[in-house]
Design an enzyme around this catalytic site. Sequence first.
Site, mmCIF file in Angstrom:
data_model
loop_
_atom_site.group_PDB
_atom_site.id
_atom_site.type_symbol
_atom_site.label_atom_id
_atom_site.label_comp_id
_atom_site.label_asym_id
_atom_site.label_seq_id
_atom_site.Cartn_x
_atom_site.Cartn_y
_atom_site.Cartn_z
ATOM 1 N N TYR A 1 9.242 -7.340 -1.972
ATOM 2 C CA TYR A 1 8.566 -6.088 -2.573
ATOM 3 C C TYR A 1 9.085 -5.593 -3.724
ATOM 4 C CZ TYR A 1 12.268 -3.151 -0.395
ATOM 5 O OH TYR A 1 13.214 -2.732 0.042
ATOM 6 N N LYS B 1 4.715 -1.815 10.083
ATOM 7 C CA LYS B 1 6.235 -1.785 10.358
ATOM 8 C C LYS B 1 6.473 -0.618 11.259
ATOM 9 C CE LYS B 1 6.771 -3.037 5.436
ATOM 10 N NZ LYS B 1 5.452 -2.433 4.973
ATOM 11 N N ASN C 1 -2.637 -9.693 -11.475
ATOM 12 C CA ASN C 1 -1.688 -10.219 -10.608
ATOM 13 C C ASN C 1 -2.117 -11.216 -9.645
ATOM 14 O OD1 ASN C 1 0.067 -8.187 -11.315
ATOM 15 N ND2 ASN C 1 -0.519 -6.664 -9.703
ATOM 16 N N SER D 1 12.696 -6.120 7.968
ATOM 17 C CA SER D 1 12.803 -5.697 6.474
ATOM 18 C C SER D 1 14.004 -4.891 6.210
ATOM 19 C CB SER D 1 11.665 -4.644 6.185
ATOM 20 O OG SER D 1 11.426 -4.455 5.048
ATOM 21 N N ASN D 2 14.505 -5.201 4.955
ATOM 22 C CA ASN D 2 15.847 -4.636 4.459
ATOM 23 C C ASN D 2 16.930 -5.247 5.217
ATOM 24 O OD1 ASN D 2 14.305 -3.239 2.273
ATOM 25 N ND2 ASN D 2 13.588 -1.877 4.007
ATOM 26 N N THR E 1 0.735 -1.168 -0.041
ATOM 27 C CA THR E 1 -0.175 0.018 -0.071
ATOM 28 C C THR E 1 0.972 1.382 0.307
ATOM 29 O OG1 THR E 1 -0.181 -0.065 2.515
ATOM 30 C CG2 THR E 1 -1.834 -1.178 1.340
ATOM 31 N N HIS F 1 11.326 -2.003 9.992
ATOM 32 C CA HIS F 1 11.165 -1.451 8.594
ATOM 33 C C HIS F 1 12.673 -1.431 7.970
ATOM 34 C CE1 HIS F 1 8.680 1.184 5.989
ATOM 35 N NE2 HIS F 1 9.303 0.379 5.272
ATOM 36 N N TYR G 1 4.401 4.801 5.811
ATOM 37 C CA TYR G 1 3.576 5.242 4.498
ATOM 38 C C TYR G 1 2.373 6.134 4.774
ATOM 39 C CZ TYR G 1 5.368 0.449 3.114
ATOM 40 O OH TYR G 1 6.340 -0.478 2.522
ATOM 41 N N GLN H 1 11.535 -9.041 4.838
ATOM 42 C CA GLN H 1 10.884 -8.539 3.710
ATOM 43 C C GLN H 1 11.757 -7.634 2.841
ATOM 44 O OE1 GLN H 1 7.641 -5.106 3.022
ATOM 45 N NE2 GLN H 1 6.655 -6.740 3.818
ATOM 46 N N ASP I 1 0.016 -4.920 3.395
ATOM 47 C CA ASP I 1 1.062 -4.468 3.819
ATOM 48 C C ASP I 1 1.153 -2.954 3.746
ATOM 49 O OD1 ASP I 1 4.292 -5.340 4.210
ATOM 50 O OD2 ASP I 1 4.215 -3.688 2.853
#
Length: 310
Positions: free
Chosen positions: A213, A83, A268, A165-166, A24, A116, A53, A187, A48
């Site tokens: 992602y 996150k 998708n 994540s990352n 999102t 995150h 965001y 992620q 997500d």
Amino acid sequence: MIPTTCINLSDQHSIALPTIGLGTYSILGGDGKEAIRTAIDVGYRMFDTAVAYGNEAIVGEAIREKIRECNNLTRDDFFIISKLSGSYHRKDLVEKCCRMTLDRLGMDYVDLYLMHTPVALQSEKKCARNGTKPNAIDDSIAPTEAWIGLEQCYQEGLCRSIGVSNFNEHQINALLSDASIVPAVNQIECSIGFNQRPMRKFCQQQNILVMGYTPLGKQKLPFLQNNRLKEIALSVDKTTAQVSLRYLIDEGVVPIVKSTDRKRQQENLDIFDFKLTKQQLEELDAIGGDQRACKMDFLAGAKHFPFTDC
């Protein structure tokens, strides 16, 4: 119906989740909420979001509205990911950030709560006090401190699972040396053009599920125009984007796609009536290279982000 996979938790339990979800990022406002409602209509059940965001509230509103409107939907039908904000990495602030996320979502828990990035950011007050730019890096806080806070959120039932994540291999190993709970998920950006094979192999060895992602990259990247990818797509009567998503799923990656267009959202999801052969997967693997969409250059100087791969 979207097939499910599972994430394995440190206490030997597992949680089912869809094999594909909707990201999102940049989906905002009334149009954004309508796009999420549309995604629910076409079949998405995993969403997500993140503090960064700025859309947790509309994600929560769209889901709650659909639950009220549809007798066959409950909160248990959805898998919600959010996150931790980089400015809340101090262990005494993590729970506060998680609870604010729950308030914005209008929910009692999230299914997966991620750190995150491994990099902490200075708070607005600290930036003002130090005369630094907003969201300046704070190297005084190690990722392990934030992880302790995430473990506490998990123990208190604010989230059903926790992950990162990352993160790259080095950062995960550093986390595992002090962690009581193994991250359930990492992620990361993952696509045919940036296939992350070494990182995926490492996560598999650690029993960590990989979510990918930007699975379709960006228009400027050439991999969706690769001739062999086009040939394979033609042979299975699918688009190159659909084959790209199927590649990730067949490789054990859960793709997080993003679209606000109903037709593209549906397209998708239309990837579960075929599988790629071992030879096709190997040929798609060979496309690879460093066709990365998200460079994260702003983290390059951070003490806890010393490596360019993730």
